[in-house]
Design a protein around this motif. Structure first.
Motif, PDB file in Angstrom:
ATOM      1  N   GLU A   1       0.818  -1.208   0.000  1.00 63.30           N
ATOM      2  CA  GLU A   1       0.000   0.000   0.000  1.00 63.30           C
ATOM      3  C   GLU A   1       0.853   1.260   0.000  1.00 63.30           C
ATOM      4  OE1 GLU A   1      -3.035  -0.279   3.126  1.00 63.30           O
ATOM      5  OE2 GLU A   1      -3.013  -2.464   2.841  1.00 63.30           O
ATOM      6  N   ILE A   2       2.112   1.136   0.445  1.00 59.42           N
ATOM      7  CA  ILE A   2       2.990   2.305   0.453  1.00 59.42           C
ATOM      8  C   ILE A   2       4.199   2.150  -0.464  1.00 59.42           C
ATOM      9  CG2 ILE A   2       2.314   3.174   2.700  1.00 59.42           C
ATOM     10  CD1 ILE A   2       4.865   1.858   3.826  1.00 59.42           C
ATOM     11  N   VAL A   3       4.762   0.946  -0.521  1.00 62.03           N
ATOM     12  CA  VAL A   3       5.899   0.705  -1.428  1.00 62.03           C
ATOM     13  C   VAL A   3       5.334   0.150  -2.725  1.00 62.03           C
ATOM     14  CG1 VAL A   3       8.085  -0.490  -1.785  1.00 62.03           C
ATOM     15  CG2 VAL A   3       7.459   0.289   0.502  1.00 62.03           C
ATOM     16  N   ARG A   4       5.184   1.025  -3.705  1.00 62.66           N
ATOM     17  CA  ARG A   4       4.637   0.644  -5.010  1.00 62.66           C
ATOM     18  C   ARG A   4       5.810   0.492  -5.961  1.00 62.66           C
ATOM     19  NH1 ARG A   4       1.109   5.660  -3.464  1.00 62.66           N
ATOM     20  NH2 ARG A   4      -0.218   4.638  -1.906  1.00 62.66           N
ATOM     21  N   ASP A   5       5.974  -0.722  -6.455  1.00 60.85           N
ATOM     22  CA  ASP A   5       7.188  -1.086  -7.187  1.00 60.85           C
ATOM     23  C   ASP A   5       7.451  -0.154  -8.367  1.00 60.85           C
ATOM     24  OD1 ASP A   5       9.444  -2.742  -7.653  1.00 60.85           O
ATOM     25  OD2 ASP A   5       8.365  -3.732  -9.282  1.00 60.85           O
ATOM     26  N   GLY A   6       8.645   0.444  -8.372  1.00 60.49           N
ATOM     27  CA  GLY A   6       9.040   1.336  -9.437  1.00 60.49           C
ATOM     28  C   GLY A   6       8.469   2.730  -9.330  1.00 60.49           C
ATOM     29  N   GLU A   7       7.655   2.959  -8.313  1.00 59.76           N
ATOM     30  CA  GLU A   7       7.035   4.278  -8.134  1.00 59.76           C
ATOM     31  C   GLU A   7       7.494   4.935  -6.845  1.00 59.76           C
ATOM     32  OE1 GLU A   7       2.607   6.256  -7.474  1.00 59.76           O
ATOM     33  OE2 GLU A   7       2.763   4.198  -8.214  1.00 59.76           O
ATOM     34  N   THR A   8       7.272   4.267  -5.705  1.00 60.35           N
ATOM     35  CA  THR A   8       7.702   4.824  -4.414  1.00 60.35           C
ATOM     36  C   THR A   8       8.790   3.976  -3.759  1.00 60.35           C
ATOM     37  OG1 THR A   8       5.984   3.622  -3.194  1.00 60.35           O
ATOM     38  CG2 THR A   8       5.419   5.828  -4.016  1.00 60.35           C
ATOM     39  N   GLY A   9       9.243   2.942  -4.439  1.00 60.55           N
ATOM     40  CA  GLY A   9      10.266   2.050  -3.915  1.00 60.55           C
ATOM     41  C   GLY A   9      10.391   0.850  -4.820  1.00 60.55           C
ATOM     42  N   LEU A  10      11.147  -0.138  -4.393  1.00 61.41           N
ATOM     43  CA  LEU A  10      11.283  -1.388  -5.143  1.00 61.41           C
ATOM     44  C   LEU A  10      10.719  -2.520  -4.303  1.00 61.41           C
ATOM     45  CD1 LEU A  10      14.871  -1.069  -6.690  1.00 61.41           C
ATOM     46  CD2 LEU A  10      12.664  -0.427  -7.701  1.00 61.41           C
ATOM     47  N   MET A  11      10.032  -3.439  -4.958  1.00 61.76           N
ATOM     48  CA  MET A  11       9.387  -4.558  -4.284  1.00 61.76           C
ATOM     49  C   MET A  11       9.991  -5.862  -4.793  1.00 61.76           C
ATOM     50  SD  MET A  11       6.976  -5.250  -2.071  1.00 61.76           S
ATOM     51  CE  MET A  11       5.917  -3.784  -2.046  1.00 61.76           C
ATOM     52  N   VAL A  12      10.307  -6.755  -3.866  1.00 57.37           N
ATOM     53  CA  VAL A  12      10.846  -8.067  -4.228  1.00 57.37           C
ATOM     54  C   VAL A  12      10.077  -9.140  -3.458  1.00 57.37           C
ATOM     55  CG1 VAL A  12      13.157  -7.133  -4.689  1.00 57.37           C
ATOM     56  CG2 VAL A  12      12.621  -8.037  -2.411  1.00 57.37           C
ATOM     57  N   PRO A  13      10.044 -10.372  -3.949  1.00 56.79           N
ATOM     58  CA  PRO A  13       9.353 -11.428  -3.203  1.00 56.79           C
ATOM     59  C   PRO A  13      10.050 -11.681  -1.867  1.00 56.79           C
ATOM     60  CG  PRO A  13       9.792 -12.094  -5.481  1.00 56.79           C
ATOM     61  CD  PRO A  13      10.578 -10.853  -5.237  1.00 56.79           C
TER      62      PRO A  13
END
Length: 407
Positions: free
Chosen positions: A336-348
């Motif tokens: 909801e806060i870390v949006r991949d490539g937008e507000t941060g990077l997300m990994v599994p």
């Protein structure tokens, strides 16, 4: 809607203060800034050796409810005192059926303190023992009660569904800290959770000034209790991959906890002692400096074997507010806060290779750091301002109080 100055809120917590629960302190400070009178009731004394400096700004007094070595005579004395003082107490005692003696004892004492201090509403943080005591005390004192559910009190294997359902049904307001939690509670508890509302934990943004990550050193930082759900073992494995790939970096894992010895052993085993350090717990002003001097903030949260997991880590919000680009995992409310490539990077979660790749990408791209950090700060300003979010909570208090008075 703001509460009038005649309202006095009693906050019920398990331990106060706690080093890791700055979100409760933030909330209380925001209420106090709005003119609301707060009293804090703690079921246990503190056990931490360090405390955040923000605690010194809290004006509310703390009452520690007795809990150890409960004797039958103490229990009966509290019940008789409540019976003399609280109208209808003996009839409402039927509601305590099934509760353990300590909960009933603390609830009776809390109800008496609530009447003595003129408390008009009880609010518990965590749906576990604080909510149990607050719910019963509110019935004894005939005042409204609400609670905020976070993570362990929802997901841990020790949660008793029937108990949590009763609290959801009896509370005049129930809050949780992410949309993910709302959906989980409604799916698991049906109509009992129909009125659960999400109010994000917030930050006092005047204490977390933004600094764009320009020319930051190649430093990775993370902060949290050294427990399984934080995923720090995964972070160490990811750092080993970075080191094997010749990537230049230094990583700090700031905090203390049960897994400290295990994590230190893992660092030594992987030969990382020159680039991964565990400096222990630090006060918040130091933590801010550490975060704001890093190029990457890593929050590799996982779902622990016992079901425990983070709700929405406050330190992740702090890093985003401060301007440090974040890498995290899609656990509970984090997307909801870390949006991949937008507000941060997300990994599994539980994937060191993916985490290593994302951290290397940030370390090697100052432009990406700046882009992600700017958008992350705007998200925090829009959705996580503590004064705005605390006002939403006070509005719920007011609605709950009005409903009780109408009935």
């Amino acid at each position: 809607m703001l509460l009038s100055r005649s309202h006095r809120i009693g906050y019920v917590v398990k331990r106060y203060p706690r080093f890791s629960e700055t979100f409760i302190v933030n909330e209380i400070l925001a209420h106090e800034a709005s003119g609301v009178e707060i009293d804090i009731f703690s079921l246990r004394p503190p056990v931490d050796t360090h405390f955040q400096d923000s605690i010194s700004r809290v004006r509310a007094g703390v009452t520690y409810l007795p809990h150890r070595s409960l004797r039958g005579a103490d229990l009966w004395e509290a019940l008789e005192d409540a019976g003399r003082t609280l109208p209808g107490f003996w009839q409402s005692l039927e509601l305590a059926r099934g509760e353990d003696a300590e909960t009933v004892y603390q609830a009776a004492l809390l109800a008496l303190e609530a009447q003595r201090k003129g408390i008009t509403h009880l609010h518990a943080h965590f749906a576990s023992s604080p909510a149990s005591v607050a719910a019963l005390a509110a019935r004894f004192a005939r005042i409204p009660f609400s609670f905020t559910a976070h993570a362990k009190d929802i997901f841990h294997e020790s949660v008793e569904p029937a108990d949590l359902r009763r609290k959801l049904e009896s509370a005049t307001a129930a809050i949780t800290v992410s949309d993910y939690n709302v959906q989980f509670l409604r799916r698991e508890y049906g109509p009992a959770a129909a009125n659960v509302r999400r109010i994000y934990n917030g930050l006092d943004l005047t204490r977390f000034g933004f600094d764009a990550p320009l020319e930051r050193p190649r430093r990775i930082v993370t902060v949290g209790r050294l427990v399984e759900k934080k995923g720090f073992a995964v972070l160490i494995d990811a750092c080993a991959l970075l080191a094997c790939g010749g990537v230049s970096f230094h990583c700090e894992i700031i905090g203390s906890g049960l897994e400290e010895a295990q994590l230190r052993a893992r660092i030594d085993q992987l030969g990382l002692s020159n680039c991964v350090t565990l400096p222990g717990s630090r006060p918040q002003n130091e933590i801010i400096r550490h975060i704001q001097s890093a190029a990457v903030f890593a929050a590799p949260c996982i779902e622990a074997e016992d079901g425990n997991r983070d709700g929405l880590p406050t330190v992740l919000l702090e890093a985003m507010a401060l301007g440090t680009p974040c890498v995290s995992t899609p656990v509970t409310g984090i997307p909801e806060i870390v949006r991949d490539g937008e507000t941060g990077l997300m990994v599994p979660q539980q994937e060191p290779a993916a985490l290593a790749t994302a951290m290397a990408r940030l370390l090697d791209s100052p432009a990406l750091q700046v882009d992600l950090a700017g958008r992350a700060r705007r998200t925090i300003e829009q959705e996580f301002d503590i004064h705005r979010n605390a006002a939403q909570l006070r509005s719920m208090f007011h609605g709950a109080d009005t409903l009780i008075q109408a009935n």
